[in-house]
Design a protein around this motif. Structure first.
Motif, PDB file in Angstrom:
ATOM      1  N   MET A 165       0.855  -1.226   0.110  1.00  0.00           N
ATOM      2  CA  MET A 165       0.049   0.025   0.114  1.00  0.00           C
ATOM      3  C   MET A 165       0.827   1.177   0.069  1.00  0.00           C
ATOM      4  N   PRO A 166       0.612   2.356  -0.865  1.00  0.00           N
ATOM      5  CA  PRO A 166       1.355   3.570  -0.855  1.00  0.00           C
ATOM      6  C   PRO A 166       0.961   4.187   0.368  1.00  0.00           C
ATOM      7  N   GLN A 167       1.947   5.329   0.638  1.00  0.00           N
ATOM      8  CA  GLN A 167       1.914   5.872   1.906  1.00  0.00           C
ATOM      9  C   GLN A 167       0.482   6.918   1.737  1.00  0.00           C
ATOM     10  N   ARG A 168       0.117   7.243   0.548  1.00  0.00           N
ATOM     11  CA  ARG A 168      -0.978   8.175   0.254  1.00  0.00           C
ATOM     12  C   ARG A 168      -2.366   7.562   1.008  1.00  0.00           C
ATOM     13  N   MET A 169      -2.259   6.275   0.456  1.00  0.00           N
ATOM     14  CA  MET A 169      -3.541   5.666   0.840  1.00  0.00           C
ATOM     15  C   MET A 169      -3.560   5.231   2.438  1.00  0.00           C
ATOM     16  N   ALA A 170      -2.421   4.943   3.122  1.00  0.00           N
ATOM     17  CA  ALA A 170      -2.472   4.754   4.397  1.00  0.00           C
ATOM     18  C   ALA A 170      -2.646   6.176   5.140  1.00  0.00           C
ATOM     19  N   ASP A 171      -2.304   7.220   4.585  1.00  0.00           N
ATOM     20  CA  ASP A 171      -2.724   8.477   5.033  1.00  0.00           C
ATOM     21  C   ASP A 171      -4.363   8.750   5.102  1.00  0.00           C
ATOM     22  N   TRP A 172      -4.784   8.108   3.931  1.00  0.00           N
ATOM     23  CA  TRP A 172      -6.272   8.213   3.818  1.00  0.00           C
ATOM     24  C   TRP A 172      -7.091   7.651   5.120  1.00  0.00           C
ATOM     25  N   LEU A 173      -6.380   6.563   5.490  1.00  0.00           N
ATOM     26  CA  LEU A 173      -6.956   5.643   6.612  1.00  0.00           C
ATOM     27  C   LEU A 173      -6.313   6.045   7.815  1.00  0.00           C
ATOM     28  N   GLY A 174      -5.475   7.054   7.988  1.00  0.00           N
ATOM     29  CA  GLY A 174      -4.904   7.251   9.344  1.00  0.00           C
ATOM     30  C   GLY A 174      -4.126   6.339  10.085  1.00  0.00           C
ATOM     31  N   ILE A 175      -3.410   5.476   9.132  1.00  0.00           N
ATOM     32  CA  ILE A 175      -2.464   4.454   9.777  1.00  0.00           C
ATOM     33  C   ILE A 175      -1.244   4.468   9.175  1.00  0.00           C
ATOM     34  N   PRO A 176       0.017   3.671   9.955  1.00  0.00           N
ATOM     35  CA  PRO A 176       0.997   3.640   9.180  1.00  0.00           C
ATOM     36  C   PRO A 176       0.954   2.431   8.113  1.00  0.00           C
ATOM     37  N   ALA A 177       1.696   2.287   7.188  1.00  0.00           N
ATOM     38  CA  ALA A 177       1.403   1.374   5.991  1.00  0.00           C
ATOM     39  C   ALA A 177       1.512   0.133   6.565  1.00  0.00           C
ATOM     40  N   PRO A 178       0.404  -0.490   6.332  1.00  0.00           N
ATOM     41  CA  PRO A 178       0.244  -1.972   6.834  1.00  0.00           C
ATOM     42  C   PRO A 178       1.215  -3.102   6.015  1.00  0.00           C
ATOM     43  N   ARG A 179       1.439  -4.031   6.789  1.00  0.00           N
ATOM     44  CA  ARG A 179       2.061  -5.204   5.939  1.00  0.00           C
ATOM     45  C   ARG A 179       1.061  -6.330   5.714  1.00  0.00           C
ATOM     46  N   TYR A 180       0.051  -6.624   6.449  1.00  0.00           N
ATOM     47  CA  TYR A 180      -1.035  -7.512   5.951  1.00  0.00           C
ATOM     48  C   TYR A 180      -2.209  -6.978   6.189  1.00  0.00           C
ATOM     49  N   LEU A 181      -3.260  -7.730   5.757  1.00  0.00           N
ATOM     50  CA  LEU A 181      -4.640  -7.133   5.460  1.00  0.00           C
ATOM     51  C   LEU A 181      -5.171  -6.861   6.839  1.00  0.00           C
ATOM     52  N   MET A 182      -4.816  -7.545   7.880  1.00  0.00           N
ATOM     53  CA  MET A 182      -5.560  -7.438   9.074  1.00  0.00           C
ATOM     54  C   MET A 182      -5.211  -6.186   9.889  1.00  0.00           C
ATOM     55  N   ASP A 183      -3.978  -5.812   9.325  1.00  0.00           N
ATOM     56  CA  ASP A 183      -3.697  -4.437   9.805  1.00  0.00           C
ATOM     57  C   ASP A 183      -4.241  -3.297   9.582  1.00  0.00           C
ATOM     58  N   LEU A 184      -5.318  -3.380   8.366  1.00  0.00           N
ATOM     59  CA  LEU A 184      -6.217  -2.219   8.363  1.00  0.00           C
ATOM     60  C   LEU A 184      -7.106  -1.934   9.375  1.00  0.00           C
ATOM     61  N   ALA A 185      -7.439  -2.644  10.289  1.00  0.00           N
ATOM     62  CA  ALA A 185      -8.451  -2.627  11.304  1.00  0.00           C
ATOM     63  C   ALA A 185      -7.812  -1.970  12.520  1.00  0.00           C
ATOM     64  N   GLY A 186      -8.488  -0.858  13.107  1.00  0.00           N
ATOM     65  CA  GLY A 186      -8.026  -0.221  14.439  1.00  0.00           C
ATOM     66  C   GLY A 186      -9.321   0.349  15.194  1.00  0.00           C
ATOM     67  N   GLU A 187      -8.880   0.504  16.355  1.00  0.00           N
ATOM     68  CA  GLU A 187      -9.810   1.284  17.360  1.00  0.00           C
ATOM     69  C   GLU A 187      -9.992   2.671  17.087  1.00  0.00           C
ATOM     70  N   GLU A 188      -9.010   3.448  16.989  1.00  0.00           N
ATOM     71  CA  GLU A 188      -9.089   4.870  16.622  1.00  0.00           C
ATOM     72  C   GLU A 188      -8.700   5.509  15.154  1.00  0.00           C
ATOM     73  N   SER A 189      -8.293   4.236  14.430  1.00  0.00           N
ATOM     74  CA  SER A 189      -8.085   4.861  12.999  1.00  0.00           C
ATOM     75  C   SER A 189      -8.199   3.641  12.175  1.00  0.00           C
TER      76      SER A 189
END
Length: 234
Positions: free
Chosen positions: A69-93
């Motif tokens: 995932m490019p950093q731009r997409m990670a910024d949209w989600l408000g998270i660091p660049a994820p390594r795995y699909l499960m890393d997309l979920a978060g409690e505050e972002s």
């Protein structure tokens, strides 16, 4: 006695020429390869600039769940660049657990059946609306079993749709109020379309022309004044 020496000199000269020719050829090939590399780098830089300025962001999910995932997409989600699909979920972002689970199911289905998917998500704690469109990655990418996901920032579109929906509801309510007022009027009231045909009549009009109902009167074009036709009262 001088012949062998002469031949040795000639052979040495020929060898020197061959070496010079080979060196020149290698130099030419090296310069051409260097020019090709420079052209490729320039094309890659141009492509990168186009992708960075594109309204869509591409993310690749590998068959083992790894995410590129490019950093731009990670910024949209408000998270660091994820390594795995499960890393997309978060409690505050990131994505909510529900959206992350649904996206994982979409990716799994696309990997197994090749079925593309479209999903709308909203990052946790953000007003940004994102539309995700995923499908199997092209074979040219050398990514067997991978899924290519294009993300679009739909915030402006969603806001416009919401605004139009609110405006439509307001106009609908105003129309209903006006229709109710016309229907309750004790005097015959009607409305004609641009072709001067009856388009709407109230109950008093229906009673005056002895019609069955408003729909019947409009369908038959019953005029309040007999013989008035299209030139009747407006």
């Amino acid at each position: 006695m001088t012949v062998p020496g002469t031949w040795a000199t000639v052979l040495a000269g020929v060898a020197t020429l061959l070496l010079l020719g080979l060196g020149g050829l290698l130099l030419f090939l090296g310069l051409r390869a260097r020019a090709g590399v420079a052209t490729t780098l320039a094309e890659n830089a141009t492509m990168r600039a186009l992708l960075d300025g594109s309204p869509a962001v591409a993310t690749v999910v590998r068959s083992d769940g790894r995410v590129e995932m490019p950093q731009r997409m990670a910024d949209w989600l408000g998270i660091p660049a994820p390594r795995y699909l499960m890393d997309l979920a978060g409690e505050e972002s990131g994505l909510s657990p529900e959206d992350a689970a649904a996206l994982t199911a979409d990716v799994t289905a696309a990997q197994r059946s090749g079925r593309p998917f479209v999903r709308a998500v909203r990052p946790v704690g953000s007003t940004r609306a994102i539309t995700l469109r995923g499908a199997r990655a092209p074979g040219a990418m050398g990514a067997t079993g991978s899924i290519l996901i294009w993300a679009f920032d739909a915030t402006d579109s969603e806001s416009e749709i919401k605004r139009l929906g609110t405006e439509t509801a307001r106009l609908g309510a105003a129309y209903e109020a006006l229709t109710g007022l016309i229907e309750a009027a004790p005097l015959p009231m009607w409305y004609r379309a641009r072709d001067l045909r009856l388009s709407m009549v109230n109950s008093a009009y229906v009673a005056a022309v002895e019609g069955q109902d408003a729909q019947d009167v409009v369908a038959r074009g019953l005029e309040l004044v007999e013989g008035s036709g299209r030139g009747g009262p407006l």
